[in-house]
Design an enzyme around this catalytic site. Structure first.
Site, PDB file in Angstrom:
ATOM      1  N   HIS A 140      51.436  -8.689  -5.421  1.00  0.00           N
ATOM      2  CA  HIS A 140      52.562  -8.777  -4.494  1.00  0.00           C
ATOM      3  C   HIS A 140      53.140  -7.389  -4.206  1.00  0.00           C
ATOM      4  O   HIS A 140      53.393  -7.027  -3.052  1.00  0.00           O
ATOM      5  CB  HIS A 140      53.640  -9.682  -5.100  1.00  0.00           C
ATOM      6  CG  HIS A 140      54.943  -9.699  -4.370  1.00  0.00           C
ATOM      7  ND1 HIS A 140      55.287 -10.680  -3.475  1.00  0.00           N
ATOM      8  CD2 HIS A 140      55.993  -8.830  -4.407  1.00  0.00           C
ATOM      9  CE1 HIS A 140      56.494 -10.424  -2.983  1.00  0.00           C
ATOM     10  NE2 HIS A 140      56.945  -9.309  -3.539  1.00  0.00           N
ATOM     11  N   GLU A 141      53.324  -6.589  -5.259  1.00  0.00           N
ATOM     12  CA  GLU A 141      53.909  -5.255  -5.084  1.00  0.00           C
ATOM     13  C   GLU A 141      52.954  -4.318  -4.350  1.00  0.00           C
ATOM     14  O   GLU A 141      53.373  -3.517  -3.501  1.00  0.00           O
ATOM     15  CB  GLU A 141      54.302  -4.674  -6.448  1.00  0.00           C
ATOM     16  CG  GLU A 141      55.319  -5.505  -7.224  1.00  0.00           C
ATOM     17  CD  GLU A 141      56.595  -5.783  -6.440  1.00  0.00           C
ATOM     18  OE1 GLU A 141      56.972  -4.947  -5.590  1.00  0.00           O
ATOM     19  OE2 GLU A 141      57.213  -6.837  -6.671  1.00  0.00           O
ATOM     20  N   HIS A 144      53.162  -4.874  -0.615  1.00  0.00           N
ATOM     21  CA  HIS A 144      54.266  -4.182   0.051  1.00  0.00           C
ATOM     22  C   HIS A 144      53.837  -2.781   0.482  1.00  0.00           C
ATOM     23  O   HIS A 144      54.162  -2.331   1.584  1.00  0.00           O
ATOM     24  CB  HIS A 144      55.467  -4.055  -0.890  1.00  0.00           C
ATOM     25  CG  HIS A 144      56.318  -5.277  -0.973  1.00  0.00           C
ATOM     26  ND1 HIS A 144      56.830  -5.913   0.133  1.00  0.00           N
ATOM     27  CD2 HIS A 144      56.778  -5.981  -2.054  1.00  0.00           C
ATOM     28  CE1 HIS A 144      57.573  -6.953  -0.253  1.00  0.00           C
ATOM     29  NE2 HIS A 144      57.547  -7.013  -1.571  1.00  0.00           N
ATOM     30  N   GLU A 198      58.767 -10.263   2.092  1.00  0.00           N
ATOM     31  CA  GLU A 198      58.486 -10.866   0.784  1.00  0.00           C
ATOM     32  C   GLU A 198      57.429 -11.966   0.905  1.00  0.00           C
ATOM     33  O   GLU A 198      56.506 -12.044   0.091  1.00  0.00           O
ATOM     34  CB  GLU A 198      59.776 -11.437   0.181  1.00  0.00           C
ATOM     35  CG  GLU A 198      60.783 -10.394  -0.240  1.00  0.00           C
ATOM     36  CD  GLU A 198      60.241  -9.439  -1.288  1.00  0.00           C
ATOM     37  OE1 GLU A 198      59.522  -9.883  -2.206  1.00  0.00           O
ATOM     38  OE2 GLU A 198      60.535  -8.241  -1.200  1.00  0.00           O
TER      39      GLU A 198
END
Length: 270
Positions: A140-141, A144, A198
């Site tokens: 997920h990070e 980004h 997100e």
């Protein structure tokens, strides 16, 4: 109020006149236009400086990579995920990736622009994630950073603030009316845009972990754990920069049919 509505509508058109996407869409179809006026070089240089300051501070208080087993786990999983970034953007393979674990009670992890990763021991000790669940967090990070969400937000926020000032001056809005434009803009544009980032990071991370051989179902387990941890602590979704845990779990479930074949194929290659 008609003036304010007109200004907000004009601002929306100005903000979201799109540019090219920073990544390929992948199997999950994460392709859309992105508004960028801040340069990638500027964001990367600032991130590099901020990351080094963070690492130096952690070193100074003996909080950097203090647990060898946790550091090994985070770095191995991160490296496995980084090997998959070419599915979304090939140039990211050659980024100056850095991976560290910081001793802190904060339940958090992040990846700065250009591939600067930090995972906090509070997340590892509180959530106690499996390898696959940790892959969901780190994936997920990384997502980004791949999508350059920080640069996109910096671009839209700076343009929004400039637009409000110019428009307010042009029509002679007083401070109260200008404040209403700012408030409406915040809850109409800024927060939903953050929630979009997100949600986008969730599904890109889901595909990254599938390519790396981590079961995507673990992402659902992760957010169920986070949901229990967050009981009574989060604002209503409309006023938050993050989707509700229920909504992000539902979104991830919808993407499972697209990424499970990738996961099954990755298992066969090992």
């Amino acid at each position: 109020m008609r003036k304010i509505s007109f200004l907000i509508a004009a601002l929306a058109v100005f903000l979201f006149s799109g540019c090219a996407s920073t990544t390929k869409g992948g199997a999950i179809g994460a392709d859309r236009s992105q508004f960028m006026i801040v340069s990638e070089q500027t964001m990367d240089e600032n991130a590099k400086l901020a990351y080094q300051q963070t690492i130096n501070k952690a070193k100074s208080v003996h909080a950097l990579n203090t647990n060898p087993s946790q550091t090994k786990q985070v770095r191995e999983i991160s490296k496995n995920l980084i090997k998959q970034v070419g599915f979304f953007r090939e140039d990211a393979i050659n980024w100056d990736w850095q991976i560290n674990v910081i001793k802190s009670d904060e339940v958090n992890a992040w990846c700065m622009p250009g591939g600067k990763i930090a995972v906090f021991t509070g997340l590892l000790n509180t959530i106690k994630p499996t390898n696959a669940e940790l892959a969901a967090v780190i994936g997920h990070e990384i997502a980004h950073a791949l999508r350059e969400h920080s640069r996109e937000r910096a671009s839209t926020e700076s343009t929004k603030n400039l637009g409000i000032s110019v428009l307010a001056a042009a029509v002679g809005l007083n401070d109260t009316a200008t404040g209403l434009v700012n408030m409406a803009s915040q809850y109409t544009f800024s927060l939903p845009f953050s929630r979009k980032h997100e949600s986008e990071a969730d599904i890109i991370g889901l595909e990254l972990m599938a390519h790396a051989g981590y079961n995507p179902n673990a992402a659902l387990n992760l957010w169920k754990k986070m949901s229990k941890l967050n009981v009574g602590k989060k604002p209503a979704e409309f006023f938050s920069t993050h989707p509700s845990d229920e909504n992000r779990i539902e979104s991830l479930q919808k993407m499972l049919p697209k990424v499970m074949p990738i996961y099954e194929a990755s298992k066969k290659q090992k």
